[in-house]
Design a protein around this motif. Structure first.
Motif, short mmCIF file in Angstrom:
data_model
loop_
_atom_site.label_atom_id
_atom_site.label_comp_id
_atom_site.label_asym_id
_atom_site.label_seq_id
_atom_site.Cartn_x
_atom_site.Cartn_y
_atom_site.Cartn_z
N PHE A 70 0.82 -1.21 0.00
CA PHE A 70 0.00 0.00 0.00
C PHE A 70 0.86 1.26 0.00
N MET A 71 1.98 1.23 0.70
CA MET A 71 2.85 2.41 0.75
C MET A 71 3.56 2.62 -0.58
N ASN A 72 3.84 1.52 -1.28
CA ASN A 72 4.46 1.63 -2.60
C ASN A 72 3.47 2.10 -3.65
N SER A 73 2.18 1.76 -3.46
CA SER A 73 1.13 2.14 -4.42
C SER A 73 -0.08 2.68 -3.65
N PRO A 74 -0.04 3.93 -3.20
CA PRO A 74 -1.15 4.49 -2.42
C PRO A 74 -2.48 4.43 -3.15
N GLU A 75 -2.46 4.54 -4.50
CA GLU A 75 -3.72 4.48 -5.26
C GLU A 75 -4.36 3.11 -5.16
N LEU A 76 -3.56 2.09 -4.96
CA LEU A 76 -4.10 0.74 -4.79
C LEU A 76 -5.05 0.70 -3.61
N LEU A 77 -4.61 1.26 -2.49
CA LEU A 77 -5.45 1.27 -1.29
C LEU A 77 -6.70 2.12 -1.49
N SER A 78 -6.53 3.32 -2.05
CA SER A 78 -7.69 4.20 -2.22
C SER A 78 -8.70 3.62 -3.21
N ASN A 79 -8.23 2.95 -4.26
CA ASN A 79 -9.14 2.35 -5.23
C ASN A 79 -9.88 1.15 -4.65
N LEU A 80 -9.21 0.37 -3.83
CA LEU A 80 -9.89 -0.75 -3.16
C LEU A 80 -10.98 -0.22 -2.23
N MET A 81 -10.66 0.84 -1.49
CA MET A 81 -11.64 1.44 -0.59
C MET A 81 -12.83 1.98 -1.38
N GLU A 82 -12.55 2.64 -2.48
CA GLU A 82 -13.62 3.22 -3.30
C GLU A 82 -14.51 2.12 -3.87
N GLY A 83 -13.91 1.01 -4.27
CA GLY A 83 -14.69 -0.09 -4.83
C GLY A 83 -15.65 -0.71 -3.83
N LEU A 84 -15.34 -0.58 -2.55
CA LEU A 84 -16.19 -1.17 -1.50
C LEU A 84 -17.04 -0.11 -0.79
N VAL B 170 -32.26 -7.34 -4.17
CA VAL B 170 -31.70 -6.81 -5.42
C VAL B 170 -30.59 -5.81 -5.13
N ILE B 171 -30.81 -4.95 -4.14
CA ILE B 171 -29.79 -3.95 -3.76
C ILE B 171 -28.53 -4.64 -3.28
N ILE B 172 -28.67 -5.68 -2.47
CA ILE B 172 -27.51 -6.40 -1.93
C ILE B 172 -26.74 -7.10 -3.04
N VAL B 173 -27.46 -7.81 -3.89
CA VAL B 173 -26.80 -8.55 -4.98
C VAL B 173 -26.08 -7.60 -5.92
N GLU B 174 -26.71 -6.48 -6.24
CA GLU B 174 -26.08 -5.51 -7.12
C GLU B 174 -24.81 -4.94 -6.50
N ALA B 175 -24.84 -4.66 -5.19
CA ALA B 175 -23.65 -4.12 -4.52
C ALA B 175 -22.51 -5.13 -4.51
N ILE B 176 -22.83 -6.39 -4.33
CA ILE B 176 -21.82 -7.44 -4.34
C ILE B 176 -21.17 -7.54 -5.72
N ILE B 177 -21.99 -7.51 -6.76
CA ILE B 177 -21.46 -7.60 -8.13
C ILE B 177 -20.54 -6.42 -8.44
N LEU B 178 -21.01 -5.22 -8.12
CA LEU B 178 -20.20 -4.03 -8.39
C LEU B 178 -18.90 -4.05 -7.59
N SER B 179 -18.96 -4.52 -6.34
CA SER B 179 -17.76 -4.57 -5.51
C SER B 179 -16.75 -5.57 -6.05
N LEU B 180 -17.23 -6.75 -6.45
CA LEU B 180 -16.32 -7.76 -7.00
C LEU B 180 -15.67 -7.27 -8.29
N GLU B 181 -16.44 -6.64 -9.14
CA GLU B 181 -15.87 -6.13 -10.39
C GLU B 181 -14.86 -5.02 -10.14
N ALA B 182 -15.13 -4.18 -9.14
CA ALA B 182 -14.18 -3.10 -8.82
C ALA B 182 -12.90 -3.68 -8.23
N LEU B 183 -13.03 -4.68 -7.35
CA LEU B 183 -11.85 -5.33 -6.77
C LEU B 183 -11.02 -6.00 -7.86
N HIS B 184 -11.70 -6.66 -8.78
CA HIS B 184 -11.02 -7.37 -9.88
C HIS B 184 -10.22 -6.39 -10.72
#
Length: 542
Positions: A65-79, A105-119
């Motif tokens: 995370f310290m070597n790539s600060p954007e990695l941490l911020s992007n993971l946080m944003e995805g979740l 539906v809201i829960i399933v959609e959030a899970i899908i979006l989170s997994l795609e963002a993490l990926h």
């Protein structure tokens, strides 16, 4: 869906420390963002890691995370949307009603979006740590499975059906005193309703903006309470979808047990790393030293610190100036080993005794959290527990009185501790007369030496520091007591610690002079007492 932990291994050893320790050491302010997500009893920083393997595991994750600060911020944003889902669980009246379906539906959609963002994020950045590499593999595996593709297809199908309803007309019967008496859905439309301008809007669903880690989270909440609306209204809406009942029931049956807890846990762990990274980055901008501590065997019961400091003091300075001038933060050294394991720390009032005591505890916790520590060099044995014994507030002493409460607390701590524990005492047993405080403190220090505890005791009892070293002859073990002090006669507010005898009465005289309350300053008379002696010669004025 199960993620590997970024904090713990399967065979990790840990010990929960009292939440009061975090407050006494001032760490609650640093991790305030983490505390806003999870209850203080479940804080990651309240669980002391006891094995080096887990600490090295965390150090590598933090290094990524310290070597790539954007990695941490992007993971946080995805979740970022996951935190809202805590309130969506188990709200429906029964599994088949419309509210439960929409909630799912809201829960399933959030899970899908989170997994795609993490990926997307995990594939974009170079990752070296074991923890993030395992997370990356888990996400890749999950998003490539047919079950994930089926989930996306099922969600799109249900979303399309639900989108057919654009508006609902509700009729309200009024009582004789003009209060709503009966409400029914009278028409369901596939087009949005155009309101005549002659009528004003009396209710609407609005976006509620909340701050979470600096991000705006929008969750749509009706102005009226859903619990006060007849569930039959929802059933009536569900009736409009009766031709799609099988599709809805199948969706609910397939995904009703979907678990968002792994996502919430991952978010909590990432929040811990974010708070830790922000702390380290701020100290770096201030030009203060930090290092990866060398971990020593717990049996050594040692601590070697070079140029260490209190992080809270640094942040307080940061709030008052953009950059720290040289020596505005005093750096200190300390060695805890066979030559000295119990420190009696004395010095002037407001001279930094509590600051030093806190700093030693902060560094011990940071080291066992797998973080950089605020020092230029550090070698630290793992502690099996950390205890603080700070003066209690009067409001906490209704039953026993202040002294009684402090004695009870110390007894509890003493019996819970071992020779591998770290005890930090701050002006303990000060809630009584000087002589009584001294006697109780002597008993506590003697017991600590007998039990071979590691302890820092900062106190105004200079006599304790002057005589406690005599206990080294009473119990000849590997836990030696030494006196250390802050400042000296030339500069009592230097905030530098060193081994030595307490300043004693000469310091008290300097303090009185500093605040303008010596006999000479108060009366305007010439000096009538010998410097450093306590007997004043009173002049009788006729």
């Amino acid at each position: 869906m199960v993620f590997n932990s970024l904090i713990w291994l399967e065979d990790s050893m840990k010990q929960k420390i009292d939440a009061r320790v975090i407050i006494d050491l001032g760490l609650n302010t640093i991790y305030r963002s983490l505390m806003s997500i999870i209850g203080s009893n479940d804080l990651i920083i309240n669980e002391l890691c006891l094995d080096q393997k887990t600490i090295y595991y965390r150090q590598e994750v933090l290094k990524d995370f310290m070597n790539s600060p954007e990695l941490l911020s992007n993971l946080m944003e995805g979740l970022s949307g996951i935190i809202q889902l805590k309130g969506h669980l188990n709200q429906g009246k029964e599994e088949t009603n419309l509210f439960c379906l929409v909630n799912l539906v809201i829960i399933v959609e959030a899970i899908i979006l989170s997994l795609e963002a993490l990926h997307k994020t995990l594939l974009h950045y170079e990752i070296k740590s074991e923890g993030l590499s395992e997370l990356k593999e888990a996400v890749i595996t999950k998003t490539s499975m047919n079950s994930f593709k089926d989930m996306k297809r099922d969600l799109n199908e249900v979303r399309y059906i639900l989108s057919k309803i654009k508006s609902v007309e509700v009729s309200i019967n009024m009582s004789v005193d003009m209060r709503p008496e009966e409400v029914r859905v009278t028409e369901i439309n596939d087009n949005s309703y155009r309101f005549p301008l002659a009528f004003r809007m009396i209710s609407e669903s609005v976006g509620v903006s909340e701050k979470f880690l600096g991000l705006d989270m929008n969750s749509y909440v009706p102005l009226f309470n859903l619990e006060n609306v007849d569930w039959d209204i929802l059933d009536e809406l569900a009736n409009a979808f009766k031709s799609h009942k099988d599709v809805f029931n199948q969706f609910v049956k397939r995904y009703q047990k979907v678990d968002i807890k792994p996502f919430i846990t991952l978010l909590e762990e990432l929040t811990f790393y974010q708070a830790s990274y922000e702390m380290s980055n701020q100290l770096k901008r201030l030009g203060l030293p930090q290092c990866v501590p060398k971990l020593l065997n717990a049996n050594e019961r040692a601590m070697y610190l070079n140029n260490f400091y209190n992080v809270n003091t640094a942040f307080e300075k940061m709030n008052t100036m953009e950059s720290l001038p040289n020596k505005s933060i005093i750096l200190n050294d300390i060695t805890m080993n066979n030559e000295a394991r119990i420190f009696i720390l004395t010095g002037p009032n407001m001279g930094g005794k509590t600051t030093i005591t806190q700093a030693i505890g902060q560094i011990q916790i940071f080291a066992q959290l797998g973080l950089l520590v605020p020092a230029e060099q550090a070698s630290i044995s793992l502690a099996d527990n950390i205890f603080t014994h700070f003066s209690v507030e009067e409001k906490e002493t209704v039953d026993l009185g202040r002294l009684g409460k402090e004695c009870e607390m110390f007894s509890t701590i003493f019996h819970q501790s071992s020779d591998k524990s770290l005890l930090l005492l701050n002006e303990s047993f000060s809630g009584t007369s000087h002589l009584e405080s001294l006697k109780i403190a002597e008993e506590a220090v003697m017991a600590a030496k007998y039990k071979r505890l590691r302890m820092v005791y900062n106190t105004h009892l200079h006599e304790l520091a002057a005589t406690a070293c005599n206990y080294n002859d009473i119990f000849n073990n590997d836990t030696h007591i030494i006196s250390i002090l802050i400042g000296d006669k030339r500069d009592i507010l230097s905030y530098k610690i060193k081994i030595g005898e307490p300043l004693g009465m000469s310091y008290a005289r300097d303090e009185a002079y500093k605040y303008g309350i010596t006999y000479e300053q108060l009366t305007g008379k010439e000096e009538v007492n010998t410097y450093g002696k306590s007997n004043l010669q009173f002049v009788v004025v006729k």
